[in-house]
Motif scaffolding. Structure first.
Motif, short mmCIF file in Angstrom:
data_model
loop_
_atom_site.label_atom_id
_atom_site.label_comp_id
_atom_site.label_asym_id
_atom_site.label_seq_id
_atom_site.Cartn_x
_atom_site.Cartn_y
_atom_site.Cartn_z
N GLY A 100 -7.42 -2.07 -3.15
CA GLY A 100 -6.33 -2.61 -3.97
C GLY A 100 -5.01 -1.87 -3.79
N PHE A 101 -5.02 -0.77 -3.05
CA PHE A 101 -3.80 0.02 -2.82
C PHE A 101 -2.80 -0.84 -2.04
N GLU A 102 -1.53 -0.78 -2.39
CA GLU A 102 -0.50 -1.59 -1.75
C GLU A 102 -0.24 -1.14 -0.32
N ILE A 103 -0.33 -2.06 0.62
CA ILE A 103 -0.04 -1.75 2.02
C ILE A 103 1.40 -1.26 2.18
N ALA A 104 2.32 -1.83 1.40
CA ALA A 104 3.73 -1.41 1.48
C ALA A 104 3.89 0.06 1.09
N ASP A 105 3.10 0.50 0.11
CA ASP A 105 3.14 1.92 -0.29
C ASP A 105 2.61 2.80 0.84
#
Ligand code: MG
Length: 331
Positions: A100-105
């Motif tokens: 669920g971690f944001e790819i953009a982050d």
């Protein structure tokens, strides 16, 4: 007995945990090993002092004023190499990422790592990635390990009476920036982390004179670092409070939060013990680098066993090793 948050806070309490985790009999590869509990190990290979270190990063939040977990993951390992006297050469990166971690982050973090590598003059040459189920990890954990080579190894245990103590800049910036940001305090002037790879600064210092001992004052801050250096060296230290470089914003935030700025982490600073004859030349070399503009000579090594501060009020008090960094998950 169970592990508590305080066990990771870099102070006296953490030593209980470290004493268990270092029950390794195979702990030395011929140079400086785990038993020294220095910032890194030294492994002699074909006559070269190869310095080796590792660091895991769990800072919360992952983006904060002045940096992010990616920058700190590079600086943390580079700085442990640098304070052993080693030019950082190659790093590894192990990432454990929560579903669920944001790819953009992730892209932001990697770009930040790349920028810090450029500042350090090092390369990230190998890595590993794992993903775990949602809820089993708080976002991301990054481990980096690094190797460097030291022409002359510098320990944290080799202060000599008469040495001057140099700090390479203002103290407490990282810990107070993290805490103020986390607590949502608006303190007028923005508090910013000092997180930076310090090798370029250390390289100038080493070229300018002799450096007897070095340590990066991370968890537990300057108070933990100077006490550890004094204890391992079997010496005392006298610190002049008036000469300690502290930003006004850090001092007022610390007062507001009831925290000693000398007990919170720095991520872009070095504490050095330098023979008196070389102290001015080393200080000038450090100040010639933008990261060291506010460097100062803050004290003197003496015979004895305690770290004492001569206060601005004209008295004196002990600088105690903190039980733990008052700000958890700071790096
Ligand atoms: Mg260190």
């Amino acid at each position: 007995m169970k592990v508590e948050l305080m066990h990771g806070a870099g102070g006296e309490v953490m030593n209980e945990l470290v004493s268990i985790l270092t029950r390794i009999s195979h702990c030395n590869a011929g140079g400086i090993g785990l038993e020294a509990l220095d910032d890194g190990a030294v492994v002699p290979i074909n006559g070269a002092n190869v310095v080796f270190t590792t660091d895991s990063h769990v800072v919360r939040p992952i983006f904060f004023p002045g940096g992010d977990i990616g920058r700190i993951a590079i600086a943390g390992t580079v700085n442990d190499l640098a304070v052993m006297g080693a030019r950082p050469i190659a790093l590894s990166c192990g990432m454990v990422i929560e579903e669920g971690f944001e790819i953009a982050d992730l892209e932001r973090i990697v770009a930040s790592m790349d920028e810090a590598l450029g500042e350090a003059g090092a390369a990230l040459v190998t890595g590993d990635t794992k993903v775990v189920e949602r809820g089993s990890l708080d976002g991301i954990v990054i481990n980096t390990a690094g190797i460097g080579v030291a022409d002359r190894v510098v320990r944290d245990s080799t202060l000599i009476p008469g040495d001057r103590i140099i700090v390479t800049g203002t103290l407490g910036d990282h810990g107070l920036a993290i805490l103020a940001h986390r607590e949502g305090f608006n303190l007028g002037e923005q508090l910013r982390s000092d997180v930076a790879p310090v090798w370029p600064l250390v390289e100038r210092a080493l070229a300018a004179g002799e450096v007897h001992a070095m340590k990066d004052p991370t968890r537990g801050g300057f108070a933990a670092a100077i006490n550890e250096m004094a204890r391992k060296s079997g010496v005392g230290v006298v610190i002049d409070e008036i000469s300690l470089p502290l930003r006004r914003s850090v001092v007022s935030a610390a007062r507001l939060l009831g925290i000693d700025p000398l007990q919170v982490a720095n991520e872009g600073k070095v504490v050095m013990g330098v023979p008196a004859a070389d102290a001015e030349a080393v200080l000038a070399a450090i100040r010639s680098h933008p990261l060291g503009a506010e460097a100062a000579i803050v004290g003197t090594v003496i015979e004895g066993s305690r770290v004492v501060m001569a206060t601005t009020a004209g008295g004196s008090r002990f600088i105690e090793p903190p039980m733990g960094d008052p700000v958890p998950r700071v790096c």
